[in-house]
Design a protein around this motif. Structure first.
Motif, PDB file in Angstrom:
ATOM      1  N   ARG A  20       1.105  -0.980   0.107  1.00  0.00           N
ATOM      2  CA  ARG A  20      -0.205  -0.023  -0.209  1.00  0.00           C
ATOM      3  C   ARG A  20       0.832   1.199   0.128  1.00  0.00           C
ATOM      4  NH1 ARG A  20      -4.712  -1.997   4.251  1.00  0.00           N
ATOM      5  NH2 ARG A  20      -6.022  -3.555   2.090  1.00  0.00           N
ATOM      6  N   LEU A  23       2.073   2.089  -3.445  1.00  0.00           N
ATOM      7  CA  LEU A  23       0.932   2.478  -3.934  1.00  0.00           C
ATOM      8  C   LEU A  23       0.498   3.842  -4.039  1.00  0.00           C
ATOM      9  CD1 LEU A  23      -1.851  -0.872  -4.099  1.00  0.00           C
ATOM     10  CD2 LEU A  23      -0.808   0.226  -6.248  1.00  0.00           C
ATOM     11  N   ARG A 161       0.897   0.407 -11.388  1.00  0.00           N
ATOM     12  CA  ARG A 161      -0.112   0.723  -9.669  1.00  0.00           C
ATOM     13  C   ARG A 161      -0.896  -0.275  -9.725  1.00  0.00           C
ATOM     14  NH1 ARG A 161      -5.338   1.032  -7.510  1.00  0.00           N
ATOM     15  NH2 ARG A 161      -4.665   2.380  -5.886  1.00  0.00           N
ATOM     16  N   VAL A 168      -1.015  -7.379  -4.219  1.00  0.00           N
ATOM     17  CA  VAL A 168      -1.807  -6.808  -2.981  1.00  0.00           C
ATOM     18  C   VAL A 168      -3.313  -9.083  -2.995  1.00  0.00           C
ATOM     19  CG1 VAL A 168      -4.242  -6.131  -2.454  1.00  0.00           C
ATOM     20  CG2 VAL A 168      -3.043  -5.173  -3.873  1.00  0.00           C
ATOM     21  N   LYS A 172      -3.223 -11.297   0.657  1.00  0.00           N
ATOM     22  CA  LYS A 172      -4.617 -11.566   0.539  1.00  0.00           C
ATOM     23  C   LYS A 172      -5.092 -13.065   0.776  1.00  0.00           C
ATOM     24  CE  LYS A 172      -6.340  -6.964  -0.224  1.00  0.00           C
ATOM     25  NZ  LYS A 172      -7.747  -6.395  -0.714  1.00  0.00           N
ATOM     26  N   ILE A 196     -11.986  -8.961  -0.900  1.00  0.00           N
ATOM     27  CA  ILE A 196     -10.607  -8.264  -1.399  1.00  0.00           C
ATOM     28  C   ILE A 196     -10.877  -7.111  -1.282  1.00  0.00           C
ATOM     29  CG2 ILE A 196      -9.334  -9.900  -3.041  1.00  0.00           C
ATOM     30  CD1 ILE A 196     -10.999  -7.245  -5.014  1.00  0.00           C
ATOM     31  N   THR A 197     -12.197  -6.499  -1.460  1.00  0.00           N
ATOM     32  CA  THR A 197     -12.627  -5.208  -1.440  1.00  0.00           C
ATOM     33  C   THR A 197     -12.421  -4.730  -0.087  1.00  0.00           C
ATOM     34  OG1 THR A 197     -13.945  -5.218  -3.585  1.00  0.00           O
ATOM     35  CG2 THR A 197     -14.462  -3.196  -1.819  1.00  0.00           C
ATOM     36  N   ASN A 198     -11.744  -3.747   0.568  1.00  0.00           N
ATOM     37  CA  ASN A 198     -11.432  -2.620   1.339  1.00  0.00           C
ATOM     38  C   ASN A 198     -12.156  -0.836   0.801  1.00  0.00           C
ATOM     39  OD1 ASN A 198     -10.609  -1.363   3.851  1.00  0.00           O
ATOM     40  ND2 ASN A 198      -8.847  -2.837   4.571  1.00  0.00           N
ATOM     41  N   VAL A 201      -9.967   2.284   2.925  1.00  0.00           N
ATOM     42  CA  VAL A 201      -8.862   1.808   1.974  1.00  0.00           C
ATOM     43  C   VAL A 201      -8.866   2.944   0.619  1.00  0.00           C
ATOM     44  CG1 VAL A 201      -6.660   1.181   1.068  1.00  0.00           C
ATOM     45  CG2 VAL A 201      -7.460   0.176   2.892  1.00  0.00           C
ATOM     46  N   GLU A 202      -9.954   2.461   0.195  1.00  0.00           N
ATOM     47  CA  GLU A 202     -10.331   2.727  -1.039  1.00  0.00           C
ATOM     48  C   GLU A 202     -10.823   4.857  -1.202  1.00  0.00           C
ATOM     49  OE1 GLU A 202     -12.015  -0.946  -3.366  1.00  0.00           O
ATOM     50  OE2 GLU A 202     -13.619   1.004  -3.759  1.00  0.00           O
ATOM     51  N   VAL A 205      -7.383   6.774  -0.224  1.00  0.00           N
ATOM     52  CA  VAL A 205      -6.861   6.417  -1.298  1.00  0.00           C
ATOM     53  C   VAL A 205      -7.600   8.062  -2.375  1.00  0.00           C
ATOM     54  CG1 VAL A 205      -6.578   6.384  -4.057  1.00  0.00           C
ATOM     55  CG2 VAL A 205      -6.023   4.209  -1.782  1.00  0.00           C
ATOM     56  N   ILE A 243      -8.795   2.312  -9.576  1.00  0.00           N
ATOM     57  CA  ILE A 243      -9.001   1.364  -8.742  1.00  0.00           C
ATOM     58  C   ILE A 243     -10.562  -0.110  -8.991  1.00  0.00           C
ATOM     59  CG2 ILE A 243     -10.419   0.753  -7.108  1.00  0.00           C
ATOM     60  CD1 ILE A 243      -9.969   3.576  -5.933  1.00  0.00           C
ATOM     61  N   THR A 246      -7.947  -2.638 -11.020  1.00  0.00           N
ATOM     62  CA  THR A 246      -7.261  -3.001  -9.468  1.00  0.00           C
ATOM     63  C   THR A 246      -7.473  -4.165  -9.780  1.00  0.00           C
ATOM     64  OG1 THR A 246      -6.300  -1.070  -9.358  1.00  0.00           O
ATOM     65  CG2 THR A 246      -5.462  -3.070  -7.727  1.00  0.00           C
ATOM     66  N   LYS A 247      -9.326  -4.015  -9.032  1.00  0.00           N
ATOM     67  CA  LYS A 247      -9.648  -4.933  -8.638  1.00  0.00           C
ATOM     68  C   LYS A 247      -9.883  -6.338  -9.374  1.00  0.00           C
ATOM     69  CE  LYS A 247     -12.933  -3.582  -5.528  1.00  0.00           C
ATOM     70  NZ  LYS A 247     -14.114  -2.427  -4.428  1.00  0.00           N
ATOM     71  N   GLU A 250      -7.073  -7.782  -9.076  1.00  0.00           N
ATOM     72  CA  GLU A 250      -6.542  -8.653  -8.394  1.00  0.00           C
ATOM     73  C   GLU A 250      -7.490 -10.474  -8.591  1.00  0.00           C
ATOM     74  OE1 GLU A 250      -6.621  -4.709  -5.299  1.00  0.00           O
ATOM     75  OE2 GLU A 250      -6.920  -7.119  -3.963  1.00  0.00           O
TER      76      GLU A 250
HETATM   77  C1  LIG Z   1      -5.098  -2.614  -2.899  1.00  0.00           C
HETATM   78  C2  LIG Z   1      -6.048  -3.123  -2.953  1.00  0.00           C
HETATM   79  O1  LIG Z   1      -7.606  -3.595  -2.606  1.00  0.00           O
HETATM   80  C3  LIG Z   1      -8.631  -2.514  -3.264  1.00  0.00           C
HETATM   81  C4  LIG Z   1      -8.312  -2.256  -4.059  1.00  0.00           C
HETATM   82  C5  LIG Z   1      -8.043  -0.506  -3.889  1.00  0.00           C
HETATM   83  C6  LIG Z   1      -7.727   0.269  -4.725  1.00  0.00           C
HETATM   84  O2  LIG Z   1      -6.980  -0.217  -5.979  1.00  0.00           O
HETATM   85  O3  LIG Z   1      -6.871   1.292  -4.353  1.00  0.00           O
HETATM   86  C7  LIG Z   1      -8.201  -0.666  -2.596  1.00  0.00           C
HETATM   87  C8  LIG Z   1      -8.954  -1.464  -1.905  1.00  0.00           C
HETATM   88  C9  LIG Z   1      -9.680  -2.344  -1.718  1.00  0.00           C
HETATM   89  O4  LIG Z   1     -10.319  -2.763  -1.886  1.00  0.00           O
HETATM   90  C10 LIG Z   1      -6.082  -2.729  -0.452  1.00  0.00           C
HETATM   91  O5  LIG Z   1      -6.591  -3.463  -0.511  1.00  0.00           O
HETATM   92  O6  LIG Z   1      -5.200  -1.992  -0.760  1.00  0.00           O
END
Ligand SMILES: C=C(O[C@@H]1C=C(C(=O)O)C=C[C@H]1O)C(=O)O
Length: 264
Positions: A20, A23, A161, A168, A172, A196-198, A201-202, A205, A243, A246-247, A250
């Protein structure tokens, strides 16, 4: 390129707080590259194959520059690094530097979202951040080369990125192996996405990138040099493009994670 996060140390590379932090560091890189690109108008011509005649190539000017940048950077082993993904894999050449000894950190996979990244970058991000009200006066008068150079820097930073999502996901997976094994065996992409969603954190960001775009986009002293980048456009880019892709990385990485394991 030698990555800022130490990818030769497996435990550090899979520590979620380290990932993180990387990122967050890439937020700065992306914001400054956006500010650079936003100096120039849209210059739509540079994204059109044949829009600018290139001897020996029918690529767009931007694709041509990106391909040749990847070719030369592959020779200093940029694409040996597990956090780098080429847009033009067929252009890569043998490195002139000795290979770095990377431990196996990620599981074998073929996830590469660069075509999606580039398409959405051209169709959504550039129109949102670059002034479109100027008439394109053609190659002899517009900053085609500077615009394409800024695009290449931005696309490479966005790709890094977004594909960090693999680290990540692996982190996890190792934290909650049984849970993810069940979801992957069931082919439950929605369930994996939820796992995987948080959201906390989102949200952080998005708040941070808004502040960075406003801060980096304004001169600390000269009032007239403000808003060099539209901070709302930057937040929307992260929220609706960076985002979510990115998911996808993941989820698709995890969907391939059981190959060759006892869970397969
Ligand atoms: C990157 C992660 O995974 C997911 C994607 C995120 C992102 O792209 O910023 C933030 C949180 C999560 O939903 C994380 O958990 O840090």
């Amino acid at each position: 390129m030698d990555a800022a996060i130490d990818l030769t140390d497996r435990s550090k590379a899979l520590d979620l707080s380290n990932i993180r932090a990387q990122l967050i560091r890439l937020e700065d890189t992306i914001t400054f590259h956006l500010i650079e690109r936003a100096q120039f108008p849209h210059n739509k011509t540079i994204y059109v194959p044949g829009g600018v005649p290139i001897p020996g190539s029918d690529l767009s000017l931007m694709d041509y520059l990106l391909q040749e940048q990847e070719r030369i950077q592959s020779r200093v082993r940029r694409y040996e690094s597990p956090d780098e993904h080429p847009f033009f894999p067929q252009a890569l050449e043998t490195p002139i530097l000795e290979p770095l000894q990377y431990p196996q950190i990620l599981w074998a996979n073929d996830v590469n979202e660069n075509e999606t990244i580039k398409k959405r970058y051209i169709e959504e991000i550039i129109p949102a951040v670059c002034p479109t009200n100027r008439v394109d006066r053609g190659a002899s008068q517009e900053n085609y080369g500077s615009s394409a150079s800024a695009d290449v820097n931005l696309l490479q930073a966005l790709s890094r990125r977004i594909h960090f999502g693999k680290f990540v996901a692996e982190s996890k997976f190792q934290q909650e192996t049984d849970k993810f094994v069940q979801l992957i065996k069931a082919g439950d992409r929605q369930g994996i996405d939820e796992a995987i969603t948080n959201m906390k954190v989102e949200q952080l960001v998005l708040k941070r990138i808004e502040t960075k775009a406003q801060t980096y986009g304004s001169d600390p002293v000269l009032e007239e040099y403000r808003n060099k980048i539209d901070s709302e456009a930057v937040v929307n880019m992260y929220k609706n493009i960076i985002i979510p892709i990115t998911k996808v990385v993941e989820v698709e990485y995890l969907m391939q994670r059981l190959k060759g394991t006892q869970w397969e």
